[in-house]
Motif scaffolding. Structure first.
Motif, short mmCIF file in Angstrom:
data_model
loop_
_atom_site.label_atom_id
_atom_site.label_comp_id
_atom_site.label_asym_id
_atom_site.label_seq_id
_atom_site.Cartn_x
_atom_site.Cartn_y
_atom_site.Cartn_z
N ILE A 45 45.03 30.93 22.99
CA ILE A 45 45.46 31.21 24.36
C ILE A 45 46.91 30.78 24.56
CG2 ILE A 45 45.12 30.50 26.78
CD1 ILE A 45 42.11 30.66 26.22
N ARG A 49 49.00 33.47 23.18
CA ARG A 49 48.97 34.70 23.98
C ARG A 49 49.80 34.58 25.26
NH1 ARG A 49 45.42 39.16 23.84
NH2 ARG A 49 45.06 38.48 21.70
N LEU A 87 42.23 28.97 33.52
CA LEU A 87 42.61 28.75 32.12
C LEU A 87 41.54 27.92 31.39
CD1 LEU A 87 46.46 28.07 32.15
CD2 LEU A 87 45.25 30.05 31.22
N ALA A 127 38.81 30.23 30.59
CA ALA A 127 39.20 31.13 29.50
C ALA A 127 39.02 30.46 28.15
CB ALA A 127 40.65 31.58 29.69
N VAL A 170 38.39 37.07 28.81
CA VAL A 170 39.43 36.07 28.55
C VAL A 170 40.80 36.62 28.89
CG1 VAL A 170 40.52 34.65 26.78
CG2 VAL A 170 38.04 34.96 26.77
N THR A 171 41.09 37.84 28.45
CA THR A 171 42.41 38.43 28.72
C THR A 171 42.63 38.59 30.22
OG1 THR A 171 41.53 40.68 28.43
CG2 THR A 171 42.50 39.61 26.51
N ILE A 226 43.66 35.13 31.71
CA ILE A 226 44.97 34.60 31.33
C ILE A 226 46.13 35.52 31.66
CG2 ILE A 226 43.90 33.31 29.43
CD1 ILE A 226 45.12 35.32 27.48
#
Length: 204
Positions: free
Chosen positions: A50, A53, A152, A155, A181-182, A185
């Motif tokens: 994460i 990303r 977060l 996530a 998850v995407t 975030i």
């Protein structure tokens, strides 16, 4: 240039109990601390993925950055974000002699996307031929797990659970990340604006 992570997130800061509850592990397994190392590994992997990303450090820790030349002596962008403290700036000349730069000669320009170290005067000190500069910083969005934004934290748990569920799967592509998850975030990702396209050129 070289970025080094000097400290890691301590095990005590990882939400292993929350992760066990998220996985709905059986009582016998969930209370077995021998499994904590395995679960911590999935949590660490999720945090790293994460952070990569979104381009931000989640839990505060120390980093050092060594470079051979400034890209912009009027304000050098630091490679990690967000930065809360610049602990030291150390100049090394071509002969290997180190000099700790007076903290009065620079300041931290905090920014959630692109923090910079700026001169208090006109320019940052020149790096001598064959020399380097090392910048020691503390970077992270929160001091501990409880300080992270809830989305977060969720996530990280979702991604760690994904890694746990597919731990024996070898066919998953590199960088595989579930849609949930995407989505969580997305708003934290660094924005890039294409010149000449206005708001339509904003990409995350």
């Amino acid at each position: 240039m070289m970025l080094t992570e000097e400290t890691t997130v301590p095990d005590i800061a990882l939400p292993v109990d929350q992760f066990k509850a998220h996985l709905r592990l059986g009582t016998g397994f969930g209370e077995d601390t021998l499994q904590n190392g395995v679960l911590n590994g999935f949590l660490r992997a999720a945090i790293v993925a994460i952070e990569a990303r979104i381009g931000k450090v989640l839990i505060s820790r120390a980093f050092t950055w060594k470079i051979h030349a400034w890209r912009d002596r009027a304000g050098e962008i630091l490679p990690v974000a967000p930065v809360s403290v610049v602990n030291a700036v150390v100049m090394t000349d071509g002969g290997g002699t180190e000099t700790v730069l007076d903290a009065a000669l620079y300041r931290l320009a905090e920014d959630s996307q692109s923090p910079r170290i700026r001169p208090t005067g006109t320019l940052l000190p020149a790096i001598s031929p064959g020399g380097t500069v090392r910048i020691d910083v503390i970077a992270g969005m929160a001091e501990d797990w409880g300080g992270l934004p809830a989305d977060l934290g969720q996530a990280v748990l979702l991604l760690a659970a994904h890694y746990y569920e597919y731990r024996n799967e070898t066919a998953l592509s590199d960088g595989c990340m579930p849609f949930g998850v995407t989505s969580l975030i997305q708003r934290y990702r660094t924005m890039r604006i294409s010149v000449g396209r206005g708001l339509a050129g904003v990409m995350q």
